[in-house]
Every structure is written in structure tokens, then in C-alpha cells.
Design an enzyme around this catalytic site. Structure first.
Site, PDB file in Angstrom:
ATOM      1  CD  GLU A 433      -1.581   0.928   3.419  1.00 16.72           C
ATOM      2  OE1 GLU A 433      -1.430  -0.314   3.979  1.00 16.72           O
ATOM      3  OE2 GLU A 433      -2.224   1.984   3.728  1.00 16.72           O
ATOM      4  CG  ASP A 506       0.553   1.067   6.955  1.00 18.18           C
ATOM      5  OD1 ASP A 506       1.618   0.449   6.804  1.00 18.18           O
ATOM      6  OD2 ASP A 506       0.279   2.252   6.659  1.00 18.18           O
ATOM      7  CG  ASP A 508      -3.327   1.580   9.814  1.00 17.20           C
ATOM      8  OD1 ASP A 508      -3.568   0.875   9.058  1.00 17.20           O
ATOM      9  OD2 ASP A 508      -2.620   2.717   9.590  1.00 17.20           O
ATOM     10  CG  ASP A 510      -6.654   4.012   6.606  1.00 18.70           C
ATOM     11  OD1 ASP A 510      -7.802   3.898   6.654  1.00 18.70           O
ATOM     12  OD2 ASP A 510      -6.310   5.017   6.596  1.00 18.70           O
TER      13      ASP A 510
END
Ligand code: 0RA
Length: 644
Positions: A433, A506, A508, A510
Site C-alpha cells: 500500500e 499497515d 492499522d 486503513d
């Protein structure tokens, strides 16, 4: 080598043949493998016995408990394993031992003695609890029967003493507690979610049967109960729970005779994918088989016949199998006496009689439903005609893009940093990403076998889009060309350019959003990639722990706590990584990309299905589900501050 037996009864030979040594020598033959999958198989084998008791009408409930010490107990309220004495040959001598001991130590005694009654035995290998005994460091069986409670203990399959009465009881049933043998299994750590998924499935497939799951391990305490009074109808409604459905109620068809039973539950939704799950004797027949073939053929015929008979379709027009299965969710569950399992993973049903039996059940059931519900029937036929038209259009669009060279051009996407090795058996591609993390990954990788494809921002949510729209998306086009294997009906695994497709996002919200989008795309357009185990999720560390020159990484909160303990907490500095971009190229390599140190999580169909579902929840037409999902998952969004 096989030995000729010349008619004489050679007791010693039989003892060897029937002993448990072969199981311990070649466990894979009996439980498939000795990895995590094989480990969990032990539980399924014992649970299958409880289900058999339920199918025979003697058992209503079963409880699986992962004990504090990591052993597992399976308790049922069936008849209890028979306790009467039987004559067997032990070390060349005829002796009397309890039936419990015979069942636990003789491979072919796994089946019920006697016969009679409706008994369709489950179990992938049909050897059951004997194998569990052979592969356990210790196993304890308790039987409640005829007012008495009995107990016997085994170590690695060997009885420690005879079955003993240990008390009185007014109940009946069996409790088997076992500790998997660490000499046999690569891991002995049971996974709550794996057990939960299977037990929920067992409950769906056996309506009214209650299954409890308890985790009593330190720090992992948890428990759940599964019971579905509508069986596979509840299953289908669960699978569709985030979707808009076509029939006012899911359709249920049941046909039973002395030798077998067929159950079908089905419902259409407004999506485009087909979700049909076929089971034989409670086993998910992932490779399909005669029951699934019978269902598919009959479905195509019934709908075409109805459409022609009611002038909804011209005589020479024909709906294809794919057209009539678009948006279909169905469960087919058959139970039969002598299931033949074939195929690579022994999950393809081979009994030819099931083809006609299932086809007839569907033809009668769905045929009647369509006749009796003309409004729904018409809506369904129009939906399949729309599907046929869209498929024709998509084919045109695909031909066009193909001519333009989008799908089959040799020009790889510009952003792709390819690897030098061209043998797909060795290579892997990281989908990363963002350009910045993509840059770090390009510098950190081993360029011989690792390719990097950075994606810019979010990819399209493909769930509500047909092929032609999907093909317009740049990020998706880049993946299609990089993988080389085509999509949809044109998918060809042999053209796949990498063995592993690794989503590196990541750690997290997102990041998981993007991973979910990717999985939704693979699930809907390149499903064999997931089925064949090519898709993985990389696991970047959540924390970096430094103490002086020493650096360690932790991938979860419990691991952080353990590492801090190990390093003697004083003077440790903890950094929480917020994204891949915060890591240096060396750190990224060491923690997330180097085959020696990284952890890859293989994406299963279950994961992909969940991702697809999360999507319909978040993006779908049902705002109340969306709200509920966000509430339930709010904790994901909270960030934790650590103070050491
Ligand atoms: C042999 C015969 C019968 C039941 C069982 C075994 C049996 C095995 C297990 C293992 C776990 N739970 C179980 N429950 C039953 C038939 C019993 C009869 O005829 O009374």
C-alpha cells in the site's frame, strides 16, 4: 511389502496389524497431516462420534473444552461407549477386555458393533477415536452408562489399567479428554477460531443439536453455544445476512429414505457471486462430487424448462449454468451409508447414485416452488436473463480489452519492480500500500525472487461491479497484468507468474481496509488463487523493543509483554509502528519479508468470505448492519498507548 497369509490364523500377525503402531508411524495416513490442520482433526474425530450418536437419535448435546493445560475434552450425552467384556487376542493370548478398551485400541472397532439402526458415520477417514488415542500423549475416557461412571486412561494408546468403575451416576454419555502428543504434531496449540468455525458448521448441519465450546486456557477464557433449529436454512440465511434477497423466504428441500438423506437450502441475493457449499456426512466436500453435479445440472434444467414453458424465454435461447447460479447461496447436505471420498484431499463425493437423488430432490422441490409462486418465479427468471445479457456484454468488453491488449499484453505495469528469477515456483509478489512503503520494500527485498507492486490508495470495491467496470480500474489492471493468470472465466492457474501473492499493508484500520478490498477482489474474480493457497497476508511487527544495542520485535500485545519480561523490563524502549513507512529497508526485510524471520498468514476461503461479507456490511444497502458493525469493531479503531 505384503505378506501372503496361508489360511492359518496367525494371532500375532493380527495383533500387529490391529495395533496402533501403524498410526503412530504414519499419522498422515489417518489424519491427513501432522500440522495445525491434522491437530484439529483430532477434535473433529471425537465430535463425529457424538454426531453419530445424535444421528442415531440418542444424543442432543456435545461440549468441547480446551482445558487449562492445553488438552481437549469432548463430552456428549449419547449412549456411552459400551462397557461389556469382549474376547480379544492380546499378545497372542485370548483375553477378556471391556468394549471401551477395544474401541480405543483397535482400528477397525471404530464403527459401531452390531449394526442396525440408521447410522451414517462421518469422519474423513472413518477410524475415529482410536486414532486420537494413538496420537495422544495421554487420553482419558469416562463413560456414564447403566447407573455407573467408568474411567480408563491410556498413554500413547497403551491402556494403563483396565476400565474401572469410579462412581454412580444417573446420566449417560461419553467424555474423552486427550493431550495431543508433541512427538507427533508440529504444534499442539489449538486455535479457538478454527474450532469455533467447525463446531458452528456441525451445528448448522445437524438441526437442533447443541454444541458448546469452552476455552479455559489462561488469558484466553471464552465460551459459546451453537444450536440451530432450522439447520441449513439458518446457515443460508446467515451467509446472506448482509445481502438483499429475492425469495421472501429461503427455500428448503428434504428427501429421506432408508439409506440416505438429502437436504437443500437455497436463496438468491442481488450480488453476482455464487456461494454453494456441499457436504456429505457433515464433511465439507470442497472438491465437489456427484451431489453437487446433480444439483447444478438440475438447477439449470428446472429454470430453463420453467422459463420456456411460461414464455419468458424464446425456444432456442438457453440460460447457462453460470446465469442461473449468479447470486445464489445454497447448502447441499447429504448423509449416506457408504460414502466414497475421492480426489486429492479426499473431499470429492464419488457415489454415483447421489447424482440422480439430489437432482430429483431439486427438480421436485424447486419445480413445485416455481409452479406455486409465479411472482417469485418470474422475478428469478428475469434475474437470470439479466445475468445472461450482462455476461454476454462482459464477454464483449473482455474481447475488446483483450484486443487492446490490456489483459494479455506482455508489457508489465510500470510500477512493478519484478524479480529476476522467472520460475513461478520460486517467486513471490508483494502488493504494497502506498508509494512510500513500496519504495522501502523495493530497496529491502531480495530482488532475485521477490517482486514489488505498489498500489496507490484504495482499490475499487468490486462487489457491486461487473467485469467491464472492474477492468477500468488502474490498480486492478496492474495486478491482473502482473499476475498473468487472467480473471473470471478466463482464469488459468498455469499462467500465474508468482507462487505467492502477499498483501503487505499497515497494521492499522486503513491497512486492514485495503487488505479486505484486495481479498474481495480475489474472492470475486480470481477465486482459485485463494482456493489453491496462493494468497498470503504479511505480518509486520507492531512494536520495536530496544535495550542498549539489543533490538527485538513483537507482533502482538501478548508477545510484547512476553518479550519485555524476557528482556527484564527496566530500560526497554518501546516504539509502536504506525505504518510500514516508519521502518527502514533493513528492518522491513528482517521483520516482514525475509523468509527466515517473517510470518506469513495464508488466506483461507473462510477469510476471503468474511472479507466479502464485511464489505457488504460496510457498503451494502442495510445501514443498521453497518452501524452495528462499526459499534462492534470500534475497539479496532482505538489506539493503545503503552507506558512501560
Ligand atoms: C461403539 C458403540 C456404540 C457407541 C459408541 C461406540 C460411542 C463412541 C463414542 C465416542 C465418543 N462418544 C461416543 N459415543 C458412543 C453403540 C452403543 C450401544 O449400542 O449402546
Amino acid at each position: 511389502m505384503e505378506e501372503k497369509v496361508n489360511g492359518s490364523y496367525d494371532a500375532d500377525k493380527i495383533q500387529v496389524l490391529e495395533g496402533l503402531d501403524p498410526v503412530r508411524k504414519r499419522p498422515g495416513m489417518y489424519i491427513g497431516s501432522t500440522d495445525e490442520r491434522g491437530l484439529h482433526h483430532l477434535i473433529w474425530e471425537v465430535v463425529d462420534n457424538a454426531v453419530d450418536e445424535a444421528l442415531a437419535g440418542y444424543c442432543t448435546e456435545c461440549t468441547v473444552e480446551v482445558q487449562r493445560d492445553g488438552s481437549v475434552s469432548v463430552t456428549d450425552n449419547g449412549r456411552g461407549i459400551p462397557v461389556g467384556e469382549k474376547k480379544i487376542v492380546k499378545n497372542g493370548k485370548e483375553v477378556m477386555v471391556s468394549a471401551v478398551e477395544v474401541v480405543m485400541t483397535h482400528l477397525h472397532a471404530g464403527g459401531k458393533f452390531g449394526g442396525g439402526g440408521y447410522n451414517v458415520s462421518g469422519g474423513l477417514h472413518g477410524v475415529g477415536v482410536t486414532v486420537v488415542n494413538a496420537l495422544s500423549e495421554w487420553l482419558e475416557v469416562e463413560v456414564a452408562r447403566d447407573g455407573r461412571l467408568y474411567r480408563q486412561r491410556f498413554n500413547r494408546g497403551v491402556p494403563q489399567r483396565a476400565l474401572a468403575v469410579i462412581g454412580k451416576t444417573d446420566k449417560c454419555g461419553t467424555k474423552v479428554t486427550f493431550m495431543p502428543d508433541p512427538d507427533i504434531f508440529e504444534t499442539t496449540d489449538f486455535n479457538y477460531d478454527t474450532i469455533k468455525t467447525r463446531l458452528r458448521e456441525v451445528a448448522y448441519l445437524n438441526k437442533g443439536f447443541t454444541v458448546n465450546l469452552i476455552d479455559s486456557r489462561d488469558g484466553r477464557e471464552n465460551s459459546e453455544t451453537f444450536r440451530y433449529d432450522r439447520g441449513i436454512l439458518d446457515f443460508v440465511d446467515h451467509l446472506n445476512r448482509t445481502k438483499e434477497t429475492i425469495f421472501p423466504q429461503s427455500l428448503y428441500i428434504e428427501k429421506m429414505n432408508d439409506d440416505n438423506e438429502v437436504e437443500i437450502a437455497m436463496q438468491y441475493n442481488d450480488g453476482y457471486s455464487e456461494n454453494i457449499y456441499a457436504y456429505a456426512n457433515n464433511i465439507n466436500t470442497e472438491e465437489g462430487g456427484t451431489h453437487l453435479d446433480g444439483f447444478r445440472n438440475a438447477l439449470t434444467k428446472v429454470i430453463n424448462d420453467y422459463a420456456h414453458a411460461n414464455n419468458l424465454l424464446k425456444d432456442d435461447d438457453k440460460l447457462s449454468g453460470e446465469d442461473v447460479r449468479e447470486g445464489l447461496t445454497a447448502i447441499i447436505s447429504v448423509k449416506l451409508k457408504n460414502p466414497q471420498f475421492e480426489g486429492q484431499t479426499k473431499t470429492k463425493l464419488g457415489n454415483s447414485e447421489m447424482r440422480t437423488i439430489v437432482a430429483k430432490a431439486l427438480t421436485d422441490g424447486l419445480g413445485t416452488y416455481l409452479e406455486e409462486n409465479p411472482a417469485e418465479a418470474k422475478e428469478l427468471v428475469l434475474k437470470t436473463i439479466t445475468a445472461a445479457r450482462a455476461r454476454a456484454e462482459a464477454r464483449k468488453a473482455r474481447d475488446l480489452t483483450r484486443r487492446k491488449g490490456v489483459l494479455e499484453s506482455n508489457a508489465l505495469p510500470g510500477k512493478l519492480a519484478d524479480c529476476t528469477d522467472k520460475d513461478p515456483a520460486h517467486t513471490e509478489i508483494y502488493i504494497v500500500e502506498g508509494d512510500s512503503a513500496g519504495g522501502t520494500a523495493k530497496q529491502g527485498r531480495d530482488r532475485r525472487f521477490q517482486a514489488i507492486l505498489p498500489l496507490r490508495g484504495k482499490i475499487l470495491n468490486v462487489q457491486k461491479a461487473r467485469l467491464n467496470r472492474v477492468l477500468e480500474n488502474a490498480e486492478i489492471k496492474a495486478m491482473i497484468t502482473a499476475f498473468g493468470c487472467g480473471i473470471g472465466d478466463d482464469f488459468d492457474e498455469s499462467k500465474l507468474r508468482y507462487d505467492k501473492i502477499i498483501c503487505m499493508t499497515d497494521a492499522d484500520v486503513d491497512g486492514s481496509h485495503i487488505r479486505i478490498l484486495l481479498l474481495t477482489f480475489f474472492f470475486n474474480f480470481m477465486r482459485p488463487l485463494i482456493e489453491k493457497g496462493h494468497v498470503y497476508s504479511a505480518m509486520p511487527p507492531l512494536y520495536k523493543i530496544s535495550k542498549g544495542k539489543r533490538v527485538e520485535y513483537a507482533y502482538s500485545d501478548p508477545e510484547l509483554a512476553a518479550k519485555l519480561d524476557g528482556m527484564g523490563r527496566k530500560g526497554c524502549e518501546v516504539q509502536r509502528y504506525k505504518g510500514l513507512g516508519e521502518m527502514s529497508k533493513d528492518q522491513l526485510w528482517e521483520t516482514t519479508m525475509s523468509p527466515e524471520h517473517r510470518t506469513l498468514i495464508q488466506i483461507t476461503m473462510e477469510d476471503a468470505f468474511e472479507a466479502d461479507e464485511i464489505f457488504s456490511t460496510l457498503m451494502g444497502d442495510q445501514p443498521e448492519l453497518r452501524r452495528k458493525f462499526i459499534e462492534e469493531n470500534a475497539k479496532l479503531i482505538e489506539t493503545k498507548d503503552l507506558d512501560v
